[in-house]
Write a protein that holds these residues in place. Structure first.
Motif, PDB file in Angstrom:
ATOM      1  N   LYS A 114      22.341  -8.922 -28.876  1.00  0.00           N
ATOM      2  CA  LYS A 114      22.680 -10.314 -28.635  1.00  0.00           C
ATOM      3  C   LYS A 114      23.136 -10.403 -27.189  1.00  0.00           C
ATOM      4  N   THR A 115      22.764 -11.475 -26.562  1.00  0.00           N
ATOM      5  CA  THR A 115      23.216 -11.681 -25.193  1.00  0.00           C
ATOM      6  C   THR A 115      24.111 -12.913 -25.156  1.00  0.00           C
ATOM      7  N   ARG A 116      24.993 -12.919 -24.188  1.00  0.00           N
ATOM      8  CA  ARG A 116      25.911 -14.046 -24.034  1.00  0.00           C
ATOM      9  C   ARG A 116      26.219 -14.224 -22.559  1.00  0.00           C
ATOM     10  N   SER A 117      26.254 -15.464 -22.127  1.00  0.00           N
ATOM     11  CA  SER A 117      26.538 -15.794 -20.727  1.00  0.00           C
ATOM     12  C   SER A 117      28.027 -16.039 -20.517  1.00  0.00           C
ATOM     13  N   PHE A 118      28.520 -15.613 -19.364  1.00  0.00           N
ATOM     14  CA  PHE A 118      29.915 -15.813 -18.961  1.00  0.00           C
ATOM     15  C   PHE A 118      29.917 -16.279 -17.510  1.00  0.00           C
ATOM     16  N   LEU A 119      30.923 -17.047 -17.142  1.00  0.00           N
ATOM     17  CA  LEU A 119      31.015 -17.510 -15.759  1.00  0.00           C
ATOM     18  C   LEU A 119      31.329 -16.375 -14.789  1.00  0.00           C
ATOM     19  N   ASN A 120      32.147 -15.395 -15.236  1.00  0.00           N
ATOM     20  CA  ASN A 120      32.557 -14.298 -14.351  1.00  0.00           C
ATOM     21  C   ASN A 120      32.972 -13.087 -15.179  1.00  0.00           C
ATOM     22  N   SER A 121      33.246 -11.985 -14.506  1.00  0.00           N
ATOM     23  CA  SER A 121      33.585 -10.732 -15.193  1.00  0.00           C
ATOM     24  C   SER A 121      34.938 -10.807 -15.892  1.00  0.00           C
ATOM     25  N   CYS A 122      35.863 -11.604 -15.378  1.00  0.00           N
ATOM     26  CA  CYS A 122      37.165 -11.753 -16.030  1.00  0.00           C
ATOM     27  C   CYS A 122      36.986 -12.347 -17.422  1.00  0.00           C
ATOM     28  N   LEU A 123      36.177 -13.396 -17.541  1.00  0.00           N
ATOM     29  CA  LEU A 123      35.932 -14.015 -18.844  1.00  0.00           C
ATOM     30  C   LEU A 123      35.181 -13.073 -19.780  1.00  0.00           C
ATOM     31  N   LEU A 124      34.259 -12.307 -19.248  1.00  0.00           N
ATOM     32  CA  LEU A 124      33.529 -11.322 -20.049  1.00  0.00           C
ATOM     33  C   LEU A 124      34.484 -10.278 -20.606  1.00  0.00           C
ATOM     34  N   ASN A 125      35.311  -9.699 -19.737  1.00  0.00           N
ATOM     35  CA  ASN A 125      36.236  -8.657 -20.184  1.00  0.00           C
ATOM     36  C   ASN A 125      37.286  -9.205 -21.150  1.00  0.00           C
ATOM     37  N   ARG A 126      37.717 -10.451 -20.950  1.00  0.00           N
ATOM     38  CA  ARG A 126      38.679 -11.058 -21.866  1.00  0.00           C
ATOM     39  C   ARG A 126      38.037 -11.230 -23.249  1.00  0.00           C
ATOM     40  N   PHE A 127      36.806 -11.718 -23.287  1.00  0.00           N
ATOM     41  CA  PHE A 127      36.095 -11.878 -24.554  1.00  0.00           C
ATOM     42  C   PHE A 127      35.947 -10.528 -25.257  1.00  0.00           C
ATOM     43  N   ALA A 128      35.465  -9.521 -24.544  1.00  0.00           N
ATOM     44  CA  ALA A 128      35.244  -8.198 -25.136  1.00  0.00           C
ATOM     45  C   ALA A 128      36.553  -7.618 -25.676  1.00  0.00           C
ATOM     46  N   CYS A 129      37.614  -7.782 -24.923  1.00  0.00           N
ATOM     47  CA  CYS A 129      38.916  -7.253 -25.327  1.00  0.00           C
ATOM     48  C   CYS A 129      39.449  -7.990 -26.551  1.00  0.00           C
ATOM     49  N   GLN A 130      39.485  -9.305 -26.495  1.00  0.00           N
ATOM     50  CA  GLN A 130      40.069 -10.086 -27.588  1.00  0.00           C
ATOM     51  C   GLN A 130      39.237 -10.019 -28.864  1.00  0.00           C
ATOM     52  N   GLN A 131      37.921  -9.947 -28.731  1.00  0.00           N
ATOM     53  CA  GLN A 131      37.039  -9.896 -29.899  1.00  0.00           C
ATOM     54  C   GLN A 131      36.762  -8.464 -30.365  1.00  0.00           C
ATOM     55  N   GLU A 132      37.245  -7.493 -29.593  1.00  0.00           N
ATOM     56  CA  GLU A 132      37.020  -6.071 -29.874  1.00  0.00           C
ATOM     57  C   GLU A 132      35.523  -5.783 -30.012  1.00  0.00           C
ATOM     58  N   MET A 133      34.785  -6.268 -29.003  1.00  0.00           N
ATOM     59  CA  MET A 133      33.333  -6.072 -28.944  1.00  0.00           C
ATOM     60  C   MET A 133      32.980  -5.488 -27.578  1.00  0.00           C
ATOM     61  N   ALA A 134      32.252  -4.413 -27.586  1.00  0.00           N
ATOM     62  CA  ALA A 134      31.877  -3.765 -26.335  1.00  0.00           C
ATOM     63  C   ALA A 134      30.532  -4.281 -25.850  1.00  0.00           C
ATOM     64  N   TYR A 135      30.479  -4.622 -24.562  1.00  0.00           N
ATOM     65  CA  TYR A 135      29.166  -4.929 -23.995  1.00  0.00           C
ATOM     66  C   TYR A 135      28.560  -3.621 -23.532  1.00  0.00           C
ATOM     67  N   ILE A 136      27.246  -3.578 -23.573  1.00  0.00           N
ATOM     68  CA  ILE A 136      26.525  -2.337 -23.291  1.00  0.00           C
ATOM     69  C   ILE A 136      25.914  -2.424 -21.901  1.00  0.00           C
ATOM     70  N   GLY A 137      26.170  -1.414 -21.090  1.00  0.00           N
ATOM     71  CA  GLY A 137      25.622  -1.378 -19.733  1.00  0.00           C
ATOM     72  C   GLY A 137      26.323  -2.357 -18.810  1.00  0.00           C
ATOM     73  N   GLU A 138      25.765  -2.499 -17.641  1.00  0.00           N
ATOM     74  CA  GLU A 138      26.315  -3.436 -16.663  1.00  0.00           C
ATOM     75  C   GLU A 138      25.717  -4.812 -16.898  1.00  0.00           C
ATOM     76  N   PRO A 139      26.554  -5.840 -16.883  1.00  0.00           N
ATOM     77  CA  PRO A 139      25.998  -7.191 -17.035  1.00  0.00           C
ATOM     78  C   PRO A 139      25.112  -7.544 -15.846  1.00  0.00           C
ATOM     79  N   THR A 140      24.132  -8.392 -16.093  1.00  0.00           N
ATOM     80  CA  THR A 140      23.242  -8.831 -15.020  1.00  0.00           C
ATOM     81  C   THR A 140      23.739 -10.162 -14.465  1.00  0.00           C
ATOM     82  N   GLU A 141      23.421 -10.424 -13.220  1.00  0.00           N
ATOM     83  CA  GLU A 141      23.850 -11.670 -12.601  1.00  0.00           C
ATOM     84  C   GLU A 141      23.016 -12.828 -13.124  1.00  0.00           C
ATOM     85  N   GLY A 142      23.664 -13.974 -13.254  1.00  0.00           N
ATOM     86  CA  GLY A 142      22.987 -15.170 -13.739  1.00  0.00           C
ATOM     87  C   GLY A 142      23.177 -15.352 -15.228  1.00  0.00           C
ATOM     88  N   GLU A 143      22.761 -16.499 -15.710  1.00  0.00           N
ATOM     89  CA  GLU A 143      22.885 -16.793 -17.132  1.00  0.00           C
ATOM     90  C   GLU A 143      21.801 -16.071 -17.921  1.00  0.00           C
TER      91      GLU A 143
END
Length: 160
Positions: A114-143
């Protein structure tokens, strides 16, 4: 004699300064393993002052190997409780956008992404931390592209 000593001292200083500016990375970690992104046994680490969750120990070790080879500081594993204290509460709302990928396994054993768009890395890391979900690899730029989910079930997450 005084001029010779001064010349040698200055040469030594310039030599030390020149070698101090050139950072040699030993690249002493060889990535010789393949990790399953579907195996879930979360590993927690505080990376650059932010809590980061990894899908499993193999992916954590792989990322650590990449960091060592890039002359970055090695990550240390910590507890979930300690890491949660480093989840960002407040994030800036600006950014050019990131697309992150999350691996999943259904109850019937089917796997997908599943992919999900975030405005920035802070929001991505907050989501992953709070939801206890790991993103795989490095996120790509853009939506993320719409309908980028790869599975038997055509699920897609909304942008955050």
């Amino acid at each position: 004699m005084y001029k010779l000593s001064l010349t040698i001292a200055l040469f030594g200083i310039f030599f030390c300064l020149g070698s101090a500016q050139t950072r040699v990375c030993p690249r002493k970690c060889e990535l010789a393993f393949r990790c399953s992104p579907y195996y879930k046994d979360l590993v927690w680490s505080i990376v650059d002052g932010t809590c980061r969750v990894f899908q499993n120990g193999c992916l954590f070790s792989s990322e650590n190997c990449n960091r060592v080879n890039s002359c970055k500081t090695k990550m240390e594993q910590t507890t979930r409780e300690k890491c949660m204290k480093y989840c960002s509460d407040i994030c800036p709302l600006g950014g050019s956008g990131l697309c992150a990928s999350f691996a999943y396994t259904n109850a019937d054993g089917t796997t997908g992404w599943k992919t999900r768009s975030f405005l920035n890395s802070c929001l991505l890391n907050r989501f992953a931390c709070q939801q206890e979900m790991a993103y795989i690899g490095e996120p790509t730029e853009g939506e993320c592209q719409k309908l980028q989910t790869r599975s038997k079930h055509n699920e897609n997450w909304t942008s955050f």
